[in-house]
Design an enzyme around this catalytic site. Structure first.
Site, mmCIF file in Angstrom:
data_model
loop_
_atom_site.group_PDB
_atom_site.id
_atom_site.type_symbol
_atom_site.label_atom_id
_atom_site.label_comp_id
_atom_site.label_asym_id
_atom_site.label_seq_id
_atom_site.Cartn_x
_atom_site.Cartn_y
_atom_site.Cartn_z
ATOM 1 N N HIS A 1 49.917 3.874 -53.678
ATOM 2 C CA HIS A 1 50.297 4.452 -54.970
ATOM 3 C C HIS A 1 50.129 5.976 -54.840
ATOM 4 O O HIS A 1 49.366 6.607 -55.563
ATOM 5 C CB HIS A 1 49.449 3.861 -56.101
ATOM 6 C CG HIS A 1 50.053 3.986 -57.464
ATOM 7 N ND1 HIS A 1 50.318 2.914 -58.296
ATOM 8 C CD2 HIS A 1 50.450 5.070 -58.182
ATOM 9 C CE1 HIS A 1 50.827 3.326 -59.447
ATOM 10 N NE2 HIS A 1 50.912 4.639 -59.404
ATOM 11 N N TYR B 1 59.962 2.059 -68.183
ATOM 12 C CA TYR B 1 59.432 2.860 -69.287
ATOM 13 C C TYR B 1 60.483 3.210 -70.325
ATOM 14 O O TYR B 1 60.179 3.324 -71.504
ATOM 15 C CB TYR B 1 58.783 4.149 -68.745
ATOM 16 C CG TYR B 1 57.457 3.862 -68.071
ATOM 17 C CD1 TYR B 1 56.292 3.804 -68.808
ATOM 18 C CD2 TYR B 1 57.394 3.577 -66.709
ATOM 19 C CE1 TYR B 1 55.080 3.506 -68.218
ATOM 20 C CE2 TYR B 1 56.185 3.266 -66.100
ATOM 21 C CZ TYR B 1 55.026 3.237 -66.872
ATOM 22 O OH TYR B 1 53.831 2.911 -66.290
ATOM 23 N N ARG C 1 46.403 -5.476 -61.672
ATOM 24 C CA ARG C 1 47.107 -4.764 -60.603
ATOM 25 C C ARG C 1 46.393 -3.440 -60.357
ATOM 26 O O ARG C 1 46.203 -2.658 -61.292
ATOM 27 C CB ARG C 1 48.568 -4.510 -61.000
ATOM 28 C CG ARG C 1 49.279 -3.632 -59.992
ATOM 29 C CD ARG C 1 50.758 -3.407 -60.284
ATOM 30 N NE ARG C 1 51.284 -2.531 -59.266
ATOM 31 C CZ ARG C 1 51.792 -1.324 -59.498
ATOM 32 N NH1 ARG C 1 51.944 -0.867 -60.721
ATOM 33 N NH2 ARG C 1 52.202 -0.566 -58.500
ATOM 34 N N ASN D 1 58.843 -1.520 -62.649
ATOM 35 C CA ASN D 1 58.203 -0.616 -63.602
ATOM 36 C C ASN D 1 59.290 -0.093 -64.534
ATOM 37 O O ASN D 1 60.286 0.476 -64.079
ATOM 38 C CB ASN D 1 57.548 0.567 -62.888
ATOM 39 C CG ASN D 1 56.360 0.149 -62.040
ATOM 40 O OD1 ASN D 1 55.983 -1.024 -62.033
ATOM 41 N ND2 ASN D 1 55.773 1.098 -61.343
ATOM 42 N N GLU E 1 54.641 -2.438 -64.343
ATOM 43 C CA GLU E 1 54.204 -1.380 -65.265
ATOM 44 C C GLU E 1 55.151 -1.327 -66.441
ATOM 45 O O GLU E 1 56.374 -1.461 -66.287
ATOM 46 C CB GLU E 1 54.194 0.011 -64.611
ATOM 47 C CG GLU E 1 53.120 0.214 -63.593
ATOM 48 C CD GLU E 1 53.147 1.617 -62.989
ATOM 49 O OE1 GLU E 1 53.642 2.566 -63.646
ATOM 50 O OE2 GLU E 1 52.672 1.747 -61.842
ATOM 51 N N GLU F 1 56.793 2.746 -56.533
ATOM 52 C CA GLU F 1 57.796 3.739 -56.930
ATOM 53 C C GLU F 1 58.105 4.765 -55.835
ATOM 54 O O GLU F 1 57.793 5.953 -55.983
ATOM 55 C CB GLU F 1 57.334 4.473 -58.188
ATOM 56 C CG GLU F 1 57.131 3.562 -59.379
ATOM 57 C CD GLU F 1 56.795 4.338 -60.647
ATOM 58 O OE1 GLU F 1 56.593 5.560 -60.581
ATOM 59 O OE2 GLU F 1 56.746 3.722 -61.723
HETATM 60 C C1 FCB Z 1 54.494 5.544 -63.314
HETATM 61 C C2 FCB Z 1 53.366 5.565 -62.307
HETATM 62 C C3 FCB Z 1 52.007 5.384 -62.917
HETATM 63 C C4 FCB Z 1 51.885 6.140 -64.221
HETATM 64 C C5 FCB Z 1 53.031 5.801 -65.141
HETATM 65 C C6 FCB Z 1 52.949 6.470 -66.477
HETATM 66 O O1 FCB Z 1 55.583 6.214 -62.803
HETATM 67 O O2 FCB Z 1 53.541 4.568 -61.340
HETATM 68 O O3 FCB Z 1 51.037 5.773 -61.985
HETATM 69 O O4 FCB Z 1 51.799 7.484 -63.966
HETATM 70 O O5 FCB Z 1 54.229 6.161 -64.521
#
Ligand code: FCB
Length: 461
Positions: A121, A301, A77, A299, A361, A166
């Site tokens: 992006h 985290y 990607r 995405n 992500e 995002e």
């Molecule tokens: C996300 C972004 C990516 C990177 C990660 C850690 O929010 O899409 O570009 O910065 O965080």
């Protein structure tokens, strides 16, 4: 050893974005982006550095493609830099810019890697920002033209297209909090920007479908699993608020054709919106935004744990509470919370039924560098990866249609306002020599991708 299997044909990939890895900021006719301008602002970037060279992926992509192939991956990607394609954001297309992506796509396909392209992006051409940027409705039409130019050129080979990455970050971090480009602090503007991002997505979808027949079209959203700190009413309301502002503000227009009423009411109360109709929405917008999608890019985290709203009149966005001990945090301060991925996926499937999901992500910042033996022992990243892949396998087993996983990131790269201080890569990049060293986590990931299964027990660090 027992393992958790993934469906056959599952995509195993890594993700990057143009601004964070390409460099060559002034080569090949590339124009200035809002991130070039922002990174040049004193104090904006933690280490004071910019992305003029970054990982030099613009020149070293053959090596990076070979690396991914050696890691047993079958997908990549990446994003297209709009200012490389249209240096002034509209009008004449820079063929040298398109040529670069054309070669990259061919190189990926030759190496057996499926290209998954994100059109935006965050690196908007500065020339468009000078005319109002995403706050201006004219940028919607400019984006559709840009999507047309790129998909005309690559649509015969790229099978996965995402419009934006995002939109929450671009709208909120860029226009409300001001810690990302273009560095503005105007909550009302941020909501307008969010709408224009969504609208430009909706208007680009039919263009992508026309120019890339049979390809999958979607959008990439950032999500967190949101939880109240306690079961008390104030904490639950704070969690509702944050879920509305962060998750549902994007999901509801895309999948239901409406903004979430409670989250709109919150913004009215905060003075970010007038009461009544949303001022930036015109007839037909929400129908365009909610055009059916082939996939949702997720995405993920971390989770956010929310404490109670400040009192009436003094409202501020509720803050995330750190419940975790320091050893459970990545170097971004984000809590390692794999089960949040499983819960989030179950919830997205239950509430929105996206036809298909890709994890576009997921990753962690840990600083390990090559030791004396030249090896990068990043056991914490292996633990992160294994935990999240097990959570993902459980969600798939429970019926969530996830068809691929892209680790963030392939390379240590330019982490926006943090500069090069945060290392997310499976592959270590020496900032001076550009030498690439796959970390232990890359070897772990290769084993997973090759087996199409993740070990069911935590690997020893
Ligand atoms: C996300 C972004 C990516 C990177 C990660 C850690 O929010 O899409 O570009 O910065 O965080």
């Amino acid at each position: 050893m027992s393992t958790l299997p993934f469906p056959s044909g599952f995509l195993w990939g890594a993700a990057t974005s143009a601004f964070q890895v390409e460099g060559a900021a002034r080569e090949g006719g590339r124009g200035e982006s809002i991130w070039d301008r922002f990174a040049a602002t004193p104090g904006a970037i933690e280490d004071g550095r910019d992305a003029a060279v970054a990982c030099d992926h613009f020149h070293r992509w053959p090596e990076d493609v070979a690396l991914m192939k050696a890691l047993g991956l079958n997908a990549y990607r990446f994003s297209i830099a709009w200012p490389r394609v249209q240096p002034l954001g509209r009008g004449a297309v820079n063929l040298a810019g398109l040529d670069f992506y054309d070669r990259l796509v061919d190189g990926l396909l030759e190496a057996g890697l499926a290209p998954n392209v994100t059109l935006d992006h965050w690196d908007l051409p500065q020339a468009l920002q000078d005319r109002g940027g995403w706050g201006s409705r004219d940028t919607v039409a400019a984006f559709v033209d840009y999507a047309h130019a790129v998909s005309m050129r690559l649509g015969d080979r790229v099978r996965q297209w995402a419009t934006h990455n995002e939109p929450w970050c671009l709208a909120t971090l860029g226009h409300e909090q001001g810690c990302h480009a273009p560095g503005l602090k105007d909550p009302a503007l941020a909501l307008r920007v969010a709408h224009h991002l969504l609208l430009s997505h909706g208007q680009a979808v039919p263009v992508l479908r026309r120019n890339a027949p049979g390809a999958e079209v979607g959008i990439v959203l950032i999500h967190s699993q949101v939880e109240p700190e306690t079961d008390g009413a104030a904490d639950r309301d704070a969690a509702r608020w944050w879920d509305g502002a962060f998750n549902r503000w994007y999901l509801d227009p895309l999948f239901r054709g409406e903004y979430p009423a409670d989250a709109v009411a919150d913004r009215v109360r905060l003075g970010h919106l007038p009461a009544g109709d949303l001022p930036f929405v015109r007839p037909g917008d929400l129908a365009a935004i909610s055009a059916p999608l082939d996939f949702l890019g997720v995405n993920y985290y971390s989770r956010n744990v929310l404490s109670g709203l400040p009192g009436p009149g003094g409202e501020k966005p509720p803050r995330s509470v750190r419940m975790a001990p320091p050893e459970a945090l990545t170097e971004m301060g984000w809590e390692v919370w794999p089960q949040g991925l499983e819960e989030l996926l179950l919830r997205l499937h239950r509430d929105y039924r996206p036809a298909r999901i890709y994890i576009t992500e997921n990753g962690a910042a840990f600083a390990e560098a090559p030791g004396a033996d030249g090896v990068v022992h990043d056991g914490r990243r292996i633990g992160f990866l294994a935990g999240h892949l097990r959570a993902l396998a459980r969600a798939i087993a429970a019926g969530v249609p996830v068809a691929g996983y892209y680790h963030w990131s392939l390379l240590d790269n330019f982490e926006w306002a943090y500069g090069y201080t945060k290392r997310f890569g499976l592959v270590h990049v020496d900032p001076v020599t550009q030498r690439r060293t796959p970390k232990d986590s890359a070897q772990f990931y290769r084993a997973v991708a090759t087996a199409n299964a993740v070990p069911d027990v935590a690997p020893s660090p």
